[in-house]
Design a protein around this motif. Structure first.
Motif, PDB file in Angstrom:
ATOM      1  N   GLN A   1      36.265 -23.890  68.083  1.00 16.68           N
ATOM      2  CA  GLN A   1      37.287 -24.106  69.106  1.00 16.68           C
ATOM      3  C   GLN A   1      38.151 -25.322  68.775  1.00 16.68           C
ATOM      4  O   GLN A   1      39.365 -25.313  68.990  1.00 16.68           O
ATOM      5  CB  GLN A   1      36.642 -24.281  70.484  1.00 16.68           C
TER       6      GLN A   1
ATOM      7  N   ARG B   1      32.735 -25.531  74.656  1.00 16.64           N
ATOM      8  CA  ARG B   1      33.841 -24.796  74.034  1.00 16.64           C
ATOM      9  C   ARG B   1      35.175 -25.325  74.559  1.00 16.64           C
ATOM     10  O   ARG B   1      36.098 -25.579  73.794  1.00 16.64           O
ATOM     11  CB  ARG B   1      33.707 -23.289  74.290  1.00 16.64           C
TER      12      ARG B   1
ATOM     13  N   GLU C   1      30.513 -21.315  67.079  1.00 19.26           N
ATOM     14  CA  GLU C   1      31.261 -20.781  68.219  1.00 19.26           C
ATOM     15  C   GLU C   1      31.858 -21.897  69.076  1.00 19.26           C
ATOM     16  O   GLU C   1      32.841 -21.680  69.771  1.00 19.26           O
ATOM     17  CB  GLU C   1      30.381 -19.852  69.074  1.00 19.26           C
ATOM     18  N   ILE C   2      31.289 -23.083  68.994  1.00 18.93           N
ATOM     19  CA  ILE C   2      31.823 -24.233  69.719  1.00 18.93           C
ATOM     20  C   ILE C   2      32.745 -25.045  68.810  1.00 18.93           C
ATOM     21  O   ILE C   2      33.882 -25.337  69.165  1.00 18.93           O
ATOM     22  CB  ILE C   2      30.679 -25.116  70.267  1.00 18.93           C
TER      23      ILE C   2
ATOM     24  N   GLN D   1      27.377 -24.112  76.911  1.00 15.26           N
ATOM     25  CA  GLN D   1      28.193 -23.511  75.850  1.00 15.26           C
ATOM     26  C   GLN D   1      29.656 -23.441  76.300  1.00 15.26           C
ATOM     27  O   GLN D   1      30.555 -23.824  75.550  1.00 15.26           O
ATOM     28  CB  GLN D   1      27.673 -22.105  75.522  1.00 15.26           C
ATOM     29  N   ARG D   2      29.874 -22.954  77.504  1.00 17.59           N
ATOM     30  CA  ARG D   2      31.235 -22.811  78.038  1.00 17.59           C
ATOM     31  C   ARG D   2      31.906 -24.187  78.167  1.00 17.59           C
ATOM     32  O   ARG D   2      33.049 -24.375  77.763  1.00 17.59           O
ATOM     33  CB  ARG D   2      31.197 -22.091  79.390  1.00 17.59           C
TER      34      ARG D   2
END
Length: 159
Positions: free
Chosen positions: A27, A130, A23-24, A126-127
């Motif tokens: 990106q 990303r 998920e990272i 996480q944010r």
């Protein structure tokens, strides 16, 4: 459009991404593709390959470079401290191996394999990562096309 020149024979680029923290890492791959396209590089000239983790990236990069099908390779991965002290060794081994692939094959290899000093699984980190991987994917796309253009100029000097 801020376009970097591409020749009649558009370079084929391979992207090798680790699926760990997909998920990272994803990106970087997505922003790389978007930036390449924004710069005028055709999407059909970019092939993607997925491997389990960062440690598996160099062997794939080497085989892709030796295939003579690709003029550049971009590696994407995230190496984190999982609680045992080995992430530094893994990151160093991966980066050293990618450099060796590049020098041994003369196919440029770009690294978006990152090792944060501190990484935690909570949403704030996480944010942050990303977003950071989006930026690094864009930078890798720009560096890739600029390097390919520079290498073409060098090749023309020896022709």
């Amino acid at each position: 459009m801020n376009q970097l020149s591409t020749s009649a024979s558009t370079p084929r680029i391979a992207v090798v991404s680790a699926s760990w923290h997909a998920e990272i890492v994803g990106q970087a791959r997505q922003s790389l593709r978007a930036e390449l396209e924004r710069l005028g590089h055709p999407p059909d000239q970019v092939d993607e390959f997925e491997v389990p983790g960062a440690f598996e990236i160099p062997l794939h990069a080497q085989r892709l470079a030796r295939s003579s099908r690709y003029q550049a390779i971009v590696a994407c991965g995230l190496v984190v401290n999982g609680g045992i002290y080995r992430h530094d060794f893994v990151a160093a081994a991966v980066i050293d191996a990618l450099m060796r692939v590049q020098l041994d094959t003369e196919v440029p290899v770009f690294s978006v394999v990152l090792t944060p000093l501190n990484f935690h699984e909570h949403e704030e980190h996480q944010r942050y990562f990303r977003k950071h991987f989006v930026k690094k994917g864009q930078e890798a796309a720009q560096a890739c096309l600029k390097t390919l253009n520079a290498l073409r100029r060098l090749d023309s000097l020896s022709a």
